[in-house]
Design a protein around this motif. Structure first.
Motif, PDB file in Angstrom:
ATOM      1  N   THR A   8      33.291  44.585  38.617  1.00  0.00           N
ATOM      2  CA  THR A   8      33.429  43.786  37.403  1.00  0.00           C
ATOM      3  C   THR A   8      34.142  42.493  37.749  1.00  0.00           C
ATOM      4  OG1 THR A   8      33.574  45.779  36.036  1.00  0.00           O
ATOM      5  CG2 THR A   8      34.339  43.718  35.058  1.00  0.00           C
ATOM      6  N   ALA A   9      33.609  41.377  37.260  1.00  0.00           N
ATOM      7  CA  ALA A   9      34.182  40.065  37.574  1.00  0.00           C
ATOM      8  C   ALA A   9      34.418  39.291  36.280  1.00  0.00           C
ATOM      9  CB  ALA A   9      33.249  39.280  38.490  1.00  0.00           C
ATOM     10  N   LEU A  10      35.331  38.344  36.355  1.00  0.00           N
ATOM     11  CA  LEU A  10      35.586  37.408  35.264  1.00  0.00           C
ATOM     12  C   LEU A  10      35.566  35.998  35.832  1.00  0.00           C
ATOM     13  CD1 LEU A  10      36.571  36.372  32.469  1.00  0.00           C
ATOM     14  CD2 LEU A  10      38.919  36.913  33.236  1.00  0.00           C
ATOM     15  N   VAL A  11      34.833  35.106  35.172  1.00  0.00           N
ATOM     16  CA  VAL A  11      34.811  33.694  35.523  1.00  0.00           C
ATOM     17  C   VAL A  11      35.228  32.904  34.300  1.00  0.00           C
ATOM     18  CG1 VAL A  11      33.419  31.741  36.292  1.00  0.00           C
ATOM     19  CG2 VAL A  11      32.967  34.027  37.221  1.00  0.00           C
ATOM     20  N   THR A  12      36.346  32.198  34.384  1.00  0.00           N
ATOM     21  CA  THR A  12      36.745  31.331  33.277  1.00  0.00           C
ATOM     22  C   THR A  12      36.029  29.993  33.427  1.00  0.00           C
ATOM     23  OG1 THR A  12      38.702  30.405  34.389  1.00  0.00           O
ATOM     24  CG2 THR A  12      38.986  32.466  33.159  1.00  0.00           C
ATOM     25  N   GLY A  13      35.774  29.355  32.300  1.00  0.00           N
ATOM     26  CA  GLY A  13      34.970  28.136  32.349  1.00  0.00           C
ATOM     27  C   GLY A  13      33.581  28.434  32.875  1.00  0.00           C
ATOM     28  N   GLY A  14      33.014  29.553  32.431  1.00  0.00           N
ATOM     29  CA  GLY A  14      31.757  30.031  32.993  1.00  0.00           C
ATOM     30  C   GLY A  14      30.501  29.526  32.320  1.00  0.00           C
ATOM     31  N   GLY A  15      30.629  28.564  31.416  1.00  0.00           N
ATOM     32  CA  GLY A  15      29.453  28.114  30.677  1.00  0.00           C
ATOM     33  C   GLY A  15      28.626  27.066  31.371  1.00  0.00           C
ATOM     34  N   ASP A  83      37.651  43.640  39.137  1.00  0.00           N
ATOM     35  CA  ASP A  83      37.688  43.592  40.598  1.00  0.00           C
ATOM     36  C   ASP A  83      37.723  42.173  41.157  1.00  0.00           C
ATOM     37  OD1 ASP A  83      37.201  46.538  41.001  1.00  0.00           O
ATOM     38  OD2 ASP A  83      35.386  45.998  39.895  1.00  0.00           O
ATOM     39  N   VAL A  84      37.205  41.221  40.393  1.00  0.00           N
ATOM     40  CA  VAL A  84      37.143  39.828  40.840  1.00  0.00           C
ATOM     41  C   VAL A  84      37.529  38.931  39.676  1.00  0.00           C
ATOM     42  CG1 VAL A  84      35.684  37.961  41.724  1.00  0.00           C
ATOM     43  CG2 VAL A  84      35.285  40.327  42.475  1.00  0.00           C
ATOM     44  N   LEU A  85      38.473  38.040  39.915  1.00  0.00           N
ATOM     45  CA  LEU A  85      38.842  37.041  38.918  1.00  0.00           C
ATOM     46  C   LEU A  85      38.708  35.656  39.546  1.00  0.00           C
ATOM     47  CD1 LEU A  85      40.118  35.780  36.409  1.00  0.00           C
ATOM     48  CD2 LEU A  85      42.365  36.502  37.258  1.00  0.00           C
ATOM     49  N   PHE A  86      37.811  34.851  39.009  1.00  0.00           N
ATOM     50  CA  PHE A  86      37.678  33.461  39.430  1.00  0.00           C
ATOM     51  C   PHE A  86      38.251  32.597  38.315  1.00  0.00           C
ATOM     52  CE2 PHE A  86      34.577  29.728  40.269  1.00  0.00           C
ATOM     53  CZ  PHE A  86      35.570  29.029  40.949  1.00  0.00           C
ATOM     54  N   ALA A  87      39.484  32.139  38.505  1.00  0.00           N
ATOM     55  CA  ALA A  87      40.160  31.270  37.539  1.00  0.00           C
ATOM     56  C   ALA A  87      39.672  29.847  37.776  1.00  0.00           C
ATOM     57  CB  ALA A  87      41.671  31.379  37.690  1.00  0.00           C
ATOM     58  N   ASN A  88      38.550  29.555  37.173  1.00  0.00           N
ATOM     59  CA  ASN A  88      37.829  28.315  37.441  1.00  0.00           C
ATOM     60  C   ASN A  88      38.116  27.217  36.421  1.00  0.00           C
ATOM     61  OD1 ASN A  88      35.373  26.563  38.192  1.00  0.00           O
ATOM     62  ND2 ASN A  88      34.835  27.263  36.131  1.00  0.00           N
ATOM     63  N   ALA A  89      38.382  27.590  35.180  1.00  0.00           N
ATOM     64  CA  ALA A  89      38.461  26.608  34.093  1.00  0.00           C
ATOM     65  C   ALA A  89      39.540  25.563  34.353  1.00  0.00           C
ATOM     66  CB  ALA A  89      38.739  27.320  32.773  1.00  0.00           C
ATOM     67  N   SER A  90      39.169  24.305  34.218  1.00  0.00           N
ATOM     68  CA  SER A  90      40.123  23.216  34.337  1.00  0.00           C
ATOM     69  C   SER A  90      39.517  21.977  33.697  1.00  0.00           C
ATOM     70  CB  SER A  90      40.501  22.943  35.792  1.00  0.00           C
ATOM     71  OG  SER A  90      39.369  22.578  36.557  1.00  0.00           O
ATOM     72  N   VAL A 126      44.735  44.902  34.164  1.00  0.00           N
ATOM     73  CA  VAL A 126      43.356  45.370  34.325  1.00  0.00           C
ATOM     74  C   VAL A 126      42.829  45.153  35.744  1.00  0.00           C
ATOM     75  CG1 VAL A 126      42.742  45.148  31.900  1.00  0.00           C
ATOM     76  CG2 VAL A 126      42.385  43.210  33.426  1.00  0.00           C
ATOM     77  N   LEU A 127      43.508  44.366  36.554  1.00  0.00           N
ATOM     78  CA  LEU A 127      43.054  44.162  37.926  1.00  0.00           C
ATOM     79  C   LEU A 127      43.168  45.469  38.705  1.00  0.00           C
ATOM     80  CD1 LEU A 127      44.595  40.708  38.945  1.00  0.00           C
ATOM     81  CD2 LEU A 127      42.157  41.259  38.841  1.00  0.00           C
ATOM     82  N   THR A 128      42.129  45.805  39.423  1.00  0.00           N
ATOM     83  CA  THR A 128      42.154  47.002  40.259  1.00  0.00           C
ATOM     84  C   THR A 128      42.924  46.723  41.541  1.00  0.00           C
ATOM     85  OG1 THR A 128      40.064  46.365  41.299  1.00  0.00           O
ATOM     86  CG2 THR A 128      39.933  47.789  39.364  1.00  0.00           C
ATOM     87  N   ASP A 129      43.504  47.734  42.121  1.00  0.00           N
ATOM     88  CA  ASP A 129      44.113  47.566  43.432  1.00  0.00           C
ATOM     89  C   ASP A 129      43.018  47.156  44.420  1.00  0.00           C
ATOM     90  OD1 ASP A 129      46.472  48.330  42.301  1.00  0.00           O
ATOM     91  OD2 ASP A 129      46.540  50.317  43.229  1.00  0.00           O
ATOM     92  N   GLY A 130      43.321  46.164  45.249  1.00  0.00           N
ATOM     93  CA  GLY A 130      42.323  45.650  46.179  1.00  0.00           C
ATOM     94  C   GLY A 130      41.438  44.570  45.592  1.00  0.00           C
ATOM     95  N   ALA A 131      41.744  44.113  44.379  1.00  0.00           N
ATOM     96  CA  ALA A 131      40.936  43.073  43.742  1.00  0.00           C
ATOM     97  C   ALA A 131      41.073  41.735  44.467  1.00  0.00           C
ATOM     98  CB  ALA A 131      41.353  42.913  42.276  1.00  0.00           C
ATOM     99  N   SER A 132      40.164  40.827  44.141  1.00  0.00           N
ATOM    100  CA  SER A 132      40.199  39.469  44.682  1.00  0.00           C
ATOM    101  C   SER A 132      40.392  38.482  43.549  1.00  0.00           C
ATOM    102  CB  SER A 132      38.901  39.151  45.428  1.00  0.00           C
ATOM    103  OG  SER A 132      38.889  37.798  45.850  1.00  0.00           O
ATOM    104  N   VAL A 133      41.409  37.634  43.687  1.00  0.00           N
ATOM    105  CA  VAL A 133      41.671  36.564  42.731  1.00  0.00           C
ATOM    106  C   VAL A 133      41.404  35.234  43.431  1.00  0.00           C
ATOM    107  CG1 VAL A 133      43.422  35.409  41.314  1.00  0.00           C
ATOM    108  CG2 VAL A 133      43.395  37.923  41.480  1.00  0.00           C
ATOM    109  N   ILE A 134      40.612  34.396  42.801  1.00  0.00           N
ATOM    110  CA  ILE A 134      40.232  33.103  43.373  1.00  0.00           C
ATOM    111  C   ILE A 134      40.599  32.021  42.378  1.00  0.00           C
ATOM    112  CG2 ILE A 134      38.333  31.720  44.316  1.00  0.00           C
ATOM    113  CD1 ILE A 134      36.914  34.716  44.355  1.00  0.00           C
ATOM    114  N   LEU A 135      41.333  31.026  42.830  1.00  0.00           N
ATOM    115  CA  LEU A 135      41.754  29.915  41.984  1.00  0.00           C
ATOM    116  C   LEU A 135      40.958  28.680  42.360  1.00  0.00           C
ATOM    117  CD1 LEU A 135      45.638  30.345  42.281  1.00  0.00           C
ATOM    118  CD2 LEU A 135      44.061  31.573  40.765  1.00  0.00           C
TER     119      LEU A 135
END
Length: 250
Positions: A8-15, A83-90, A126-135
């Motif tokens: 499961t992944a989340l992308v902010t500013g994903g539009g 499992d994946v968070l891409f904090a993209n919105a800016s 909600v982040l799983t252990d071993g998750a990847s966070v990308i800024l």
């Protein structure tokens, strides 16, 4: 079965732009992708482009903590963690030093710094252990482009966050990295100029500064996001991956 199958992944500013391209790529590699952004019509179009079985849109503003709480409640209710968070919105706007106002500073630090911080902080349960966070950072964090000081400083903060959070979250095996895209062909880049003619001139100038001689495509940035999201980068944390056509390297 892609490398993110069952994730499961989340992308902010994903539009639009880099966010949309990244959401598409993560979904294509097997992840169910949540996307968020402020404009509902763009999110609806993005879900159609990604595929409704592989994506879920939740409208909201990362600078609004209540919106973030609502977003993570939706993710929590799905019951599969994150499992994946891409904090993209800016966001960005040119403003020379002499003209910077409190409103300008508060707006762009509110989105790029405060919003990014609470996007990650509120994801922790909600982040799983071993998750990847990308800024999502920027090459501007390293340069002194005139009239771009507030934006550049906000992206320098992003780089610092990646280092600190990688250290803080290492006991959970959560990797935190940032990317530094060079100038990329997105609506946001065009929006820095007053009209289409000035935007085209601006983009030609930027391309002339890139050693590879062109702007990046959003899908090229998305490929770097996928790399950091997947086990292909399992021994990489606290880093800053330049995807800049050599702009800040040569």
């Amino acid at each position: 079965m892609g490398p993110l199958a069952g994730k499961t992944a989340l992308v902010t500013g994903g539009g639009t732009g880099i966010g949309l391209a990244s959401a598409k790529r993560l979904a294509a590699e097997g992840a169910h992708v949540f996307i968020t952004g402020r404009r509902g019509a763009e999110l609806d179009a993005a879900v159609e482009a990604i595929g409704s079985t592989m994506s879920t849109a939740v409208a909201g503003d990362i600078a609004n903590l209540a919106d973030l709480d609502r977003l993570y409640e939706v993710i929590r209710n799905r019951g599969k963690g994150l499992d994946v968070l891409f904090a993209n919105a800016s966001a960005a706007e040119f403003m020379p030093l002499a003209d910077i106002t409190e409103e300008h500073f508060d707006t762009y630090f509110g989105i790029n710094v405060r919003g990014t911080l609470f996007t990650v902080q509120k994801a922790l349960p909600v982040l799983t252990d071993g998750a990847s966070v990308i800024l999502n950072g920027s090459t501007n964090a390293d340069s002194g482009a005139p009239a771009f000081g507030v934006y550049a400083a906000s992206k320098a903060s992003t780089r610092s966050f990646a280092r600190t959070w990688a250290n803080e979250l290492k006991e959970r095996g959560i990797r935190v990295n940032s990317i530094a895209p060079g100038p990329t062909e997105t609506p946001g880049l065009s929006g820095l100029q007053a009209d289409a003619e000035h935007a085209a001139e601006f983009k030609r100038y930027l391309a002339s500064q890139v050693p590879l001689g062109r702007l990046a495509r959003p899908d090229e940035i998305a490929a770097a996001v996928l790399f950091l999201a997947s086990d292909q980068s399992s021994f990489i944390t606290g880093s800053n991956l330049y995807v800049d056509g050599g702009l800040n390297q040569i």
